[in-house]
Each structure stands twice: as structure tokens, then as C-alpha cells.
Write a protein that holds these residues in place. Structure first.
Motif, PDB file in Angstrom:
ATOM      1  N   ARG A  85       0.811  -1.213   0.000  1.00  0.00           N
ATOM      2  CA  ARG A  85       0.000   0.000   0.000  1.00  0.00           C
ATOM      3  C   ARG A  85       0.846   1.264   0.000  1.00  0.00           C
ATOM      4  O   ARG A  85       0.532   2.241  -0.665  1.00  0.00           O
ATOM      5  N   SER A  86       1.932   1.250   0.793  1.00  0.00           N
ATOM      6  CA  SER A  86       2.675   2.499   0.948  1.00  0.00           C
ATOM      7  C   SER A  86       3.705   2.695  -0.159  1.00  0.00           C
ATOM      8  O   SER A  86       3.984   3.821  -0.537  1.00  0.00           O
ATOM      9  N   VAL A  99     -12.453  11.748  -1.974  1.00  0.00           N
ATOM     10  CA  VAL A  99     -11.274  11.095  -1.391  1.00  0.00           C
ATOM     11  C   VAL A  99     -10.334  12.091  -0.714  1.00  0.00           C
ATOM     12  O   VAL A  99      -9.400  11.688  -0.035  1.00  0.00           O
ATOM     13  N   LEU A 100     -10.578  13.382  -0.912  1.00  0.00           N
ATOM     14  CA  LEU A 100      -9.776  14.368  -0.178  1.00  0.00           C
ATOM     15  C   LEU A 100     -10.569  14.776   1.055  1.00  0.00           C
ATOM     16  O   LEU A 100     -11.754  15.105   0.956  1.00  0.00           O
ATOM     17  N   ASN A 101      -9.911  14.740   2.185  1.00  0.00           N
ATOM     18  CA  ASN A 101     -10.590  15.107   3.433  1.00  0.00           C
ATOM     19  C   ASN A 101     -11.093  16.554   3.339  1.00  0.00           C
ATOM     20  O   ASN A 101     -10.305  17.482   3.170  1.00  0.00           O
ATOM     21  N   PRO A 102     -12.432  16.761   3.423  1.00  0.00           N
ATOM     22  CA  PRO A 102     -12.992  18.097   3.177  1.00  0.00           C
ATOM     23  C   PRO A 102     -12.574  19.148   4.209  1.00  0.00           C
ATOM     24  O   PRO A 102     -12.640  20.328   3.919  1.00  0.00           O
ATOM     25  N   VAL A 103     -12.166  18.738   5.395  1.00  0.00           N
ATOM     26  CA  VAL A 103     -11.832  19.745   6.408  1.00  0.00           C
ATOM     27  C   VAL A 103     -10.334  20.038   6.458  1.00  0.00           C
ATOM     28  O   VAL A 103      -9.890  20.862   7.245  1.00  0.00           O
ATOM     29  N   ARG A 104      -9.552  19.351   5.629  1.00  0.00           N
ATOM     30  CA  ARG A 104      -8.109  19.615   5.621  1.00  0.00           C
ATOM     31  C   ARG A 104      -7.708  20.355   4.351  1.00  0.00           C
ATOM     32  O   ARG A 104      -8.344  20.226   3.310  1.00  0.00           O
ATOM     33  N   ASP A 108      -2.074  19.621   3.079  1.00  0.00           N
ATOM     34  CA  ASP A 108      -2.069  18.654   4.168  1.00  0.00           C
ATOM     35  C   ASP A 108      -2.450  17.266   3.661  1.00  0.00           C
ATOM     36  O   ASP A 108      -1.787  16.261   3.952  1.00  0.00           O
ATOM     37  N   SER A 109      -3.506  17.208   2.849  1.00  0.00           N
ATOM     38  CA  SER A 109      -3.958  15.925   2.312  1.00  0.00           C
ATOM     39  C   SER A 109      -2.944  15.336   1.334  1.00  0.00           C
ATOM     40  O   SER A 109      -2.664  14.148   1.356  1.00  0.00           O
ATOM     41  N   GLU A 112       0.076  13.943   3.037  1.00  0.00           N
ATOM     42  CA  GLU A 112      -0.164  13.050   4.174  1.00  0.00           C
ATOM     43  C   GLU A 112       0.620  11.743   4.067  1.00  0.00           C
ATOM     44  O   GLU A 112       1.237  11.285   5.013  1.00  0.00           O
ATOM     45  N   ARG A 113       0.596  11.143   2.866  1.00  0.00           N
ATOM     46  CA  ARG A 113       1.271   9.838   2.771  1.00  0.00           C
ATOM     47  C   ARG A 113       2.775   9.968   2.905  1.00  0.00           C
ATOM     48  O   ARG A 113       3.419   9.096   3.468  1.00  0.00           O
ATOM     49  N   ARG A 116       3.176  11.181   6.909  1.00  0.00           N
ATOM     50  CA  ARG A 116       2.701  10.273   7.969  1.00  0.00           C
ATOM     51  C   ARG A 116       3.068   8.820   7.719  1.00  0.00           C
ATOM     52  O   ARG A 116       3.056   8.025   8.637  1.00  0.00           O
ATOM     53  N   VAL A 117       3.299   8.449   6.452  1.00  0.00           N
ATOM     54  CA  VAL A 117       3.604   7.048   6.175  1.00  0.00           C
ATOM     55  C   VAL A 117       5.097   6.864   5.918  1.00  0.00           C
ATOM     56  O   VAL A 117       5.701   5.894   6.357  1.00  0.00           O
ATOM     57  N   TYR A 148      -8.792  24.747   0.323  1.00  0.00           N
ATOM     58  CA  TYR A 148      -9.591  23.598   0.742  1.00  0.00           C
ATOM     59  C   TYR A 148     -10.220  22.957  -0.500  1.00  0.00           C
ATOM     60  O   TYR A 148     -10.443  23.652  -1.492  1.00  0.00           O
TER      61      TYR A 148
END
Lengths: 270, 317
Positions: A85-86, A99-104, A108-109, A112-113, A116-117, A148
Motif C-alpha cells: 500500500r505504501s 477522497v480528499l478530506n474536506p476539512v483539511r 495537508d492531504s 499526508e502519505r 505520515r507514512v 480547501y
């Protein structure tokens, strides 16, 4: 072989016993190749692609073989799943807005990988994503990273999603109706972009679509699925000429054509 | 953002004006002639005395004039004088408010921290044992009235175990905390159940969304998925619910204060109604409306920080 699926069966428990979703799917994707996977909704094409990342329902039972770059995913070893996956495969989903986080923020989105990964420092990740934004034809990246999702158009968001998917350098791209939500012009642009990036990186693409014509025009080979099984596998160049399976034939003939402009129809309607 | 704030403040002033009028009229329409209570001793009731009292309290004026005089006083910070205590209402309120505010603050910490934690635990183990226990427990707690809970707590922890005092608000910071612990728990329990259910429900909805699946598809760890996607995106509804509950609590401590014998605003309201101390009743009702509005406005202002989409929506509206 980047992706090899052999005799994949998948079923989920349902109120009336078990529901068979995949019945013996076999397909493969090599380096630099674009492989189409065509079928109507519910035919199991999305489930097949998700199985390559082991994104299967929790209670599903899986048999057969799925391997990405030689890593077996059916056994479900968490370390292997994480690696695939990564690092090895990335999925481009159908609805970029969902698929994009609406509040970020986009930045940031999109990072993220990496952050954070892959533990890439934030500034470095932003620099790399900004470069990719440039490559996929997104201008004004500084402002874009702070925006956004609701402030951007569907076409821009799909480019963002593609750039994010490419940021980790995957060898296999799973494009699940990646351009279906876009208008025709944007779709053509995004497809051209995918093709270029794919050539540069020798990426293998599993291109999932319900559109047989698009698959025939864009892919090297095409698989046609129906009711959880592959019913046809041909070179894209011949699939319209001599479809072997009756279902493919029906699909090929189902393409709507505009009626010829004829004198008598004009008169009839007048 | 500034426009939003101004609009909300404008709406708040309007609501205050309307609600203060309703409060004033309601008390005006309440049964009983205030003059009788003002004079007290029935032997003193003479026509001259009645006329004098009426003039003193402007009771001989038409309703609107009375309201205008009262509203003018309120705007200048003069809430009137308590008939019963013969003391300015503002002094009376400021001596009672700290108890109520401390009680609400303690209860809020309890219901926010425990409610959200239980909701998260419940959502993450959906369908499992932990989920059933939490859902069952919170449903039970939610269905028991808080004065029953309060009496139960008093009989167990104050009378039997003697860990906490039975009544009173205590002195000093530690004494206050100890005295208010049981009332705060009793006040928080119902809301705790509510918050945990809202948290659970919102998180369960969020878990099935595409961006959560997408995050899973690129190998984001379970913890990051929960904190960065599921819980983060649930904050809007959860914060709103917490805010509304807190606002309701500021105006809803009456029963708990009475059960635990706390000298707060809520028990003052009951006393004032019983003694027909109208100026105090009006002031307390006004405080309750104001407190409710201030909290809901704060929530409105926080929401766009949690979800930028709401700002667009409210700008269009």
C-alpha cells in the motif's frame, strides 16, 4: 510482473448465506503497460482492483492468488500489506472530491502519505508535492496547497489526487474510474497526463472503466468482466473488430450512435 | 468572518430584546398582585399605601412604560432591587453566580472528556463487547432523571461512604471542588450519555467515507486514520452538541442545586419565584437567555475553524 491475479474468489457473508462477488478472476499487468478492466457496475471490477491493495471487507473470504511485485496479498500479512500500500501500488479513486478530506487543506492531504507514512519532513514533502503539482499542470501551487477541496474544480482535484498518488513513486497505478467524474475535455487532459507520466516512470496501470470505447482507445489490453468473472481478454486494437464473448459483442454494439441527418426525418418532424 | 460575527451579534441583540420583553410580560401576567407581596402584612393594606407602593414601583404606569423603565435600568447595569432581600439584584446575582458557574464548569469537563472518550471507544469497537456495554450503560443513565441520580449519589457516596458532603457549597478552592463533585457528576451524567452517542454516531458515519478508505489505501496507520480523518471530521457535530449541552446546563442547574442545597443561581430562581421577588426572577431569566446565546454564538464562531466549508455556506445565506 507487477500485478498478477490468479483464480481469485471473494465472497462476503450476507443475510441469505454468502454472496459471491468474484468467481475466479485471472489477470495481470506488466511494467509500462496499460490494462483496461471493463464492466458494468456490480461486475466486480472495483473489487478486483481493491484486492490488489487488500482493501476487502473485513469479513470477506478470499481464495486464489494476488501478488504485487511478487508480494502475496491473499495471506494478509500486515507487513506485506503495508509495504504494497505504501510503496508499490497506489489507487486513484473515482471521486476526487470524496477522497480528499474536506476539512483539511490540499497541502495537508496531498503530503499526508509522505509525512505520515514515509516520515518525510513536512517542508520536503511540500516541496516534492509542489513539483508534482507543476508536472500535472497545476499552476499557482503555493495558493493551491493552502486551499480547501471545496474551493477547487473537479478537474483540479483529480490532478491533485493523481499528483498525491505519484508522490511515493508507485510501480503500479490502479485507476478506478479515475476520469469518469470529469467533463470530456478535462478527461482527455488527465488521460494524456497519465500516459506521459506512465511512460516516464514505466508504471503499470490497471485502468478501470465502464466505457469499452475509452478502454479500447486508451489501453494496450482489455479485460471484460461480468458477474465477478472475466469473460473476455483481448488486445485493445481487436476488441471492437472481433469480440469473442456475446457480452462484449453486446457492449460493443450498445454504443449509441447519432442518427444520420436525413431529409425525410426532417420532414416527418416538421 | 467579521460580517458573520456582526450578523450574529445583531441577531443576538434582537433576540435579547424580544426575550426580555417576553420575560417581563410573563411576570406581569403571573397570578397575584405584586403590591400585596410588597406590602406584606395584610393589616398595612390601605388605599393610600397601595397607591404609594404602586407609584414607587411604577406599577401605575402602562405595561410598555413599565417595560421601558425596566429595560432602561438593565441597559445601565441596574437590575433593580430585590423585594425580599432588600439588596440590589446585581449584588445578589454576583454572590450566587460563582457556585453555578463552577458547578457547570466541572460538569462540562466531565461530560466532554468522558462523553467523547466513551463515544470514541464505542465507535472503534462497533458491534463488539465494549460498544454494547457503553451503549447500554449510556442509554440507561440517559433514561434516569438527574434528581434520581443525585439522590442515589448522595445516599451512596455522602451518607453511606461519607466521601463527600451531603449539601452546601464549601469554602476555599479544594472545599468547593469536594462539595461540588457529586452535584457535577449528577448534572453531567445525562449529557455524558448524549455526547457519547453523538460522538459514536458521527464517527461511525465518518468511518465509511471515501477519504478514510483512501487513507487506508496508501498505508496510513490505524491511529492516524482515527485521529486525522475520523475523529477530526467528527469534531463539528461533537463540538456543536457539547456547546448546546453546556448552554442548556447554564440555565438548567435549578434541580441539582435544590437537591444538594447549593446557593447558586438556580436555587435563587426557585426562592425568588416562591417569594414573588420579581426583579430577581427577571434578572435570572435574562441571565439564562444571555448565557445560552453567548455559548451558541461561540460555537458558531468555532465551527468554521473546524470545517471551512461552513463559512462558505453561511456567507451565501
Amino acid at each position: 510482473m507487477l500485478l498478477a491475479i490468479e483464480d481469485l474468489h471473494l465472497s462476503v457473508p450476507s443475510p441469505g448465506g454468502t454472496r459471491q462477488i468474484l468467481r475466479g478472476v485471472t489477470l495481470d499487468v506488466s511494467e509500462g503497460e496499460t490494462v483496461g478492466l471493463v464492466g458494468e457496475s456490480g461486475s466486480g471490477k472495483s473489487t478486483t482492483a481493491r484486492a490488489a491493495l487488500r482493501l476487502v471487507p473485513e469479513r470477506a473470504s478470499l481464495s486464489g492468488a494476488v501478488s504485487v511485485c511478487g508480494h502475496d496479498l491473499v495471506a494478509g500479512d500486515p507487513a506485506v500489506v503495508r509495504k504494497v500500500r505504501s510503496e508499490l501500488a497506489a489507487m486513484i479513486f473515482q471521486e476526487p472530491r470524496a477522497v480528499l478530506n474536506p476539512v483539511r487543506r490540499i497541502g495537508d492531504s496531498a503530503t499526508e502519505r509522505l509525512v505520515r507514512v514515509h516520515d518525510v519532513p513536512k517542508a520536503e514533502a511540500r516541496r516534492r508535492v509542489a513539483e508534482l503539482f507543476d508536472e500535472v499542470g497545476l499552476a499557482d501551487t503555493g495558493r493551491l496547497l493552502r486551499a480547501y477541496p471545496h474551493q477547487l474544480s473537479g478537474g483540479m482535484l483529480q490532478r491533485v489526487v493523481i499528483a498525491a498518488a505519484l508522490s511515493t513513486g508507485p510501480r503500479l497505478l490502479l485507476a478506478d474510474e479515475a476520469t469518469s467524474a470529469l467533463d470530456v475535455t478535462t478527461q482527455a487532459e488527465v488521460l494524456a497526463l497519465l500516459r506521459r507520466l506512465q511512460r516516464e516512470r514505466e508504471t503499470g496501470v490497471l485502468f478501470i472503466t465502464h466505457d469499452l470505447q475509452l478502454a479500447a482507445a486508451y489501453c494496450d489490453r482489455v479485460y471484460v468482466m461480468r458477474d465477478g468473472a472475466v469473460v473476455e481478454h483481448q488486445k485493445a486494437s481487436t476488441i471492437f473488430v472481433n469480440p469473442a464473448d456475446p457480452y462484449t459483442k453486446a457492449l460493443a454494439e450498445a454504443v449509441p450512435r447519432l442518427p444520420e441527418r436525413e431529409q425525410n426525418t426532417m420532414e416527418a418532424s416538421a | 468572518m467579521t460580517a458573520l460575527l456582526l450578523r450574529r451579534l445583531g441577531a443576538m441583540v434582537l433576540t435579547l430584546a424580544i426575550s426580555s420583553f417576553v420575560i417581563f410580560v410573563a411576570i406581569y401576567a403571573a397570578p397575584g398582585d405584586p403590591v400585596t407581596f410588597l406590602i406584606g402584612n395584610p393589616e398595612n393594606i390601605t388605599p393610600e399605601r397601595i397607591a404609594a407602593v404602586r407609584a414607587e414601583y411604577h406599577l401605575d404606569q402602562p405595561l410598555f412604560v413599565q417595560y421601558a423603565l425596566w429595560a432602561q435600568g438593565v441597559l445601565h447595569g441596574d437590575l433593580g432591587t430585590s423585594f425580599y432581600y432588600q439588596q440590589p439584584v446585581s449584588e445578589l446575582l454576583s454572590s450566587r453566580l460563582p457556585v453555578t458557574l463552577t458547578l457547570v464548569a466541572m460538569a462540562s469537563v466531565l461530560f466532554v472528556v468522558l462523553g467523547v472518550s466513551l463515544g470514541v471507544a464505542s465507535a472503534l469497537s462497533r458491534g463488539g463487547r465494549v460498544d454494547s456495554v457503553i451503549t447500554g450503560g449510556t442509554t440507561f443513565v440517559n433514561s434516569v432523571p438527574n434528581f434520581v441520580v443525585a439522590l442515589g449519589l448522595v445516599s451512596v457516596f455522602a451518607v453511606e461512604l461519607r466521601w463527600f458532603p451531603v449539601a452546601g457549597e464549601g469554602t476555599g478552592f479544594a472545599g468547593r471542588l469536594q462539595h461540588l463533585a457529586l452535584p457535577a457528576v449528577a448534572l453531567a451524567l445525562g449529557s455524558l450519555a448524549l455526547i457519547s452517542r453523538v460522538t459514536r454516531q458521527t464517527m461511525v458515519e465518518q468511518q465509511t467515507l471515501d477519504h478514510v478508505e483512501a487513507a487506508r489505501s496508501y498505508g496510513l496507520g490505524t491511529w492516524s486514520i482515527v485521529t486525522r480523518h475520523v475523529l477530526r471530521n467528527s469534531l463539528g457535530p461533537v463540538v456543536t452538541m457539547c456547546g448546546l449541552t453546556l448552554a442548556g446546563m447554564l440555565a438548567g442547574t435549578t434541580v441539582i442545586e435544590s437537591v444538594f442545597g447549593l446557593a447558586g443561581v438556580g436555587s435563587l430562581l426557585v426562592e425568588s419565584i416562591n417569594t414573588h421577588d420579581f426583579a430577581v426572577v427577571q434578572a435570572i431569566l435574562l441571565y439564562m437567555v444571555l448565557a445560552y446565546m453567548v455559548v451558541t454564538i461561540l460555537v458558531d464562531l468555532i465551527y468554521p475553524l473546524l470545517d471551512a466549508r461552513t463559512l462558505v455556506r453561511s456567507d451565501r445565506a
